[in-house]
Design an enzyme around this catalytic site. Structure first.
Site, PDB file in Angstrom:
ATOM      1  N   HIS A   1      32.115 -39.202  37.381  1.00  7.04           N
ATOM      2  CA  HIS A   1      31.350 -39.674  38.532  1.00  7.04           C
ATOM      3  C   HIS A   1      29.854 -39.457  38.376  1.00  7.04           C
ATOM      4  O   HIS A   1      29.073 -40.014  39.143  1.00  7.04           O
ATOM      5  CB  HIS A   1      31.862 -39.046  39.834  1.00  7.04           C
TER       6      HIS A   1
ATOM      7  N   ASP B   1      38.338 -37.333  35.856  1.00  8.11           N
ATOM      8  CA  ASP B   1      36.915 -37.228  36.191  1.00  8.11           C
ATOM      9  C   ASP B   1      36.120 -36.633  35.039  1.00  8.11           C
ATOM     10  O   ASP B   1      35.209 -35.836  35.238  1.00  8.11           O
ATOM     11  CB  ASP B   1      36.697 -36.397  37.458  1.00  8.11           C
TER      12      ASP B   1
ATOM     13  N   SER C   1      27.529 -30.702  39.255  1.00  6.33           N
ATOM     14  CA  SER C   1      28.610 -31.572  38.806  1.00  6.33           C
ATOM     15  C   SER C   1      28.459 -31.894  37.318  1.00  6.33           C
ATOM     16  O   SER C   1      27.442 -32.413  36.875  1.00  6.33           O
ATOM     17  CB  SER C   1      28.581 -32.868  39.620  1.00  6.33           C
TER      18      SER C   1
END
Length: 507
Positions: free
Chosen positions: A128, A158, A251
């Site tokens: 992402h 992911d 992230s």
């Protein structure tokens, strides 16, 4: 004396030739080595001298070893609406998990973190972080900015692998996430709020966490990541949970142990506000290793399947399905032409172990299988008629389990086979389950697939064939776009348990 000189000269020339030949071979086949082989070679020549800091709680050595190899990733997107959200693809996730700002017509900017895992420029991050980016820049700790290209992306885990054109980069040593223990100290390293490299400390709070973020992608989900289309039902969630502070921008960053070894890739946080509220979640590195090697070798992920639908068991669920087993995975269906069918697994069996390791949840099985490819074998233990049995299952790919066309069946025929009716969700139900779309099963007719598979009235269906559904028209569209003789459903049972099913819809 002359003989000694000749001998020494001969030895020197021979050694030089051998070294030169080795270097030629090494360069020629460098890219064919796995990431693990690359790491072994690197750390043989560059030993990681970090002592465990568990005793005196001094994390300075681990932080110093890891920080140079954690990078800042900046991405650019076209200034347009994406997937029903705002102009900024990251504003909708949790007020922007990793730091973008909404703009109307100018290109949208966002940022995250990444971890260098090979000294020739391979970097692991989250899918992402780089998905749909038109430009990716990697900022090293020495302030160099390098353009990166995507080698591979996998929404189901992911994970993404990107590469920059550089050599002799610092890297983080990959550890063994199987050895991670609840309660041990860990460090989270990344670029929160677009700040410079930041290190936070905490403990491992839990392992094998499944939070539903990859299968649903809801912007109201408290496990915030981003607002994206739901992944297919093959999503794999077996997160390491930690209370090390993880915020917007972490992230794709590193979760490392006190030896400075990479044990996970930070991916999500549990938060209603979008900022740190106690828990973060990281993808185990042992799962990531296989996915990253697939990217390098094939450019995509080669995923194998056992071929069963299952339910997590506890005392209540065991009573509901009529089994005396309260631990393990209850087999609710066996996929036709699968490895499970080939070894004789049946509905009602309870899978208790995989490769000799006890199964505590569906995440335990999914992660183990997620490390393997079609053609690989996996050993399982299961209970049938109160007796433990063993089986060695050969995993198969999608194309081997009849996922190659819908055989011309109409949506009406599929509806009749399902034997179910659907109704819109109330705002109360959406709030209760932290979802913003879905349909509730309002009726289950006798003899249909839902009846046979014991899908009860009141079940919430959030996606069909990997597509979010919010109306009957959405189901029609998802059925029309489906592949093969299998119908894939994701949702939430009336007692709040998440599920992913694959139903055969063949004639």
């Amino acid at each position: 004396m002359k003989k000694i000189a000749i001998t020494l000269l001969t030895a020197f020339v021979g050694g030089a030739l051998a070294l030169g030949t080795y270097k030629l071979i090494e360069n020629k086949y460098a890219d064919s080595r796995s990431l693990e082989d690359k790491q072994k070679l690197y750390f043989t020549n560059n030993p990681l001298n970090v002592n465990s800091s568990t005793g005196d709680l001094d994390f300075t050595q681990a932080a110093a070893a890891v920080s140079p190899a954690v990078v800042h990733i900046k991405t650019t997107y076209k200034g347009q609406t994406r997937g029903g959200g705002g102009a900024d693809p990251f504003d909708d996730m949790f007020n922007d998990f990793f730091g973008g700002r909404q703009r109307q017509s100018a290109p949208v900017m966002a940022s995250g973190s990444g971890v260098i895992i090979s000294d020739d420029g391979y970097i692991v991050t989250n899918n992402h972080v780089v998905e749909n980016a038109t430009d990716i820049s990697v900022i090293l700790t020495d302030k160099r900015s390098l353009k990166a290209k995507v080698i591979g992306r996998d929404p189901n885990t992911d994970l993404a692998l990107i590469k920059v054109s550089a050599t002799k980069l610092p890297l983080v040593k990959m550890g063994n996430s199987d050895n991670v223990r609840v309660g041990e100290w860990v460090l989270a390293v990344g670029y929160p709020f677009t700040l410079n490299t930041t290190v936070t400390a905490g403990i491992v709070s839990a392992k094998g966490r499944s939070i539903g973020i990859l299968s649903q992608g809801d912007d109201d989900n408290p496990y915030q990541r981003r607002n994206a289309a739901p992944a297919a039902s093959s999503a794999i969630e077996s997160f390491i949970q930690t209370d090390a502070a993880i915020n917007r921008g972490n992230s794709g960053g590193a979760l490392v142990n006190t030896n400075g070894e990479l044990i996970g890739i930070n991916a999500a946080i549990a938060s209603q506000s979008g900022n740190y509220e106690g828990y973060g979640f990281a993808i185990p590195i042992n799962l990531a290793k296989k996915v990253l090697d697939d990217f390098m070798k094939y450019g995509t992920v080669k995923r194998g399947y056992i071929g069963v639908n299952f339910l997590d068991l506890d005392a209540d669920k065991a009573k509901e399905v009529g089994t005396t087993q309260i631990n393990g995975l209850y087999v609710s269906a066996v996929v036709p032409n699968s490895g499970a069918e080939a070894v004789g697994l049946k509905k009602g069996d309870v899978i208790t172990k995989v490769e000799g390791n006890t199964i505590n949840s569906s995440a335990d099985l999914q992660e183990r299988v997620g490390r393997l490819r079609p053609g690989d074998k996996i050993n399982i233990s299961y209970i049938r008629d109160s007796k433990e049995r063993q089986a060695t299952i050969t995993l198969k790919g999608d194309d081997e389990v009849k996922l190659a066309g819908n055989s011309g069946r109409s949506n009406e025929e599929i509806y009749n086979k399902l034997g179910a009716s659907f109704a819109p969700l109330s705002s109360t139900v959406k709030q209760r389950y932290h979802i913003n779309s879905g349909l509730v099963v309002s009726e289950v007719r006798s003899g249909g697939i839902f009846d046979q598979q014991e899908v009860p009235k009141g079940t919430v269906i959030t996606s069909v064939n990997g597509k979010a559904v919010n109306s009957v028209d959405d189901i029609d569209a998802a059925l029309s776009a489906g592949k093969g003789d299998m119908l894939q459903l994701s949702g939430i049972t009336p007692d709040g348990a998440q599920f992913r099913y694959s139903f055969p819809i063949g004639g």
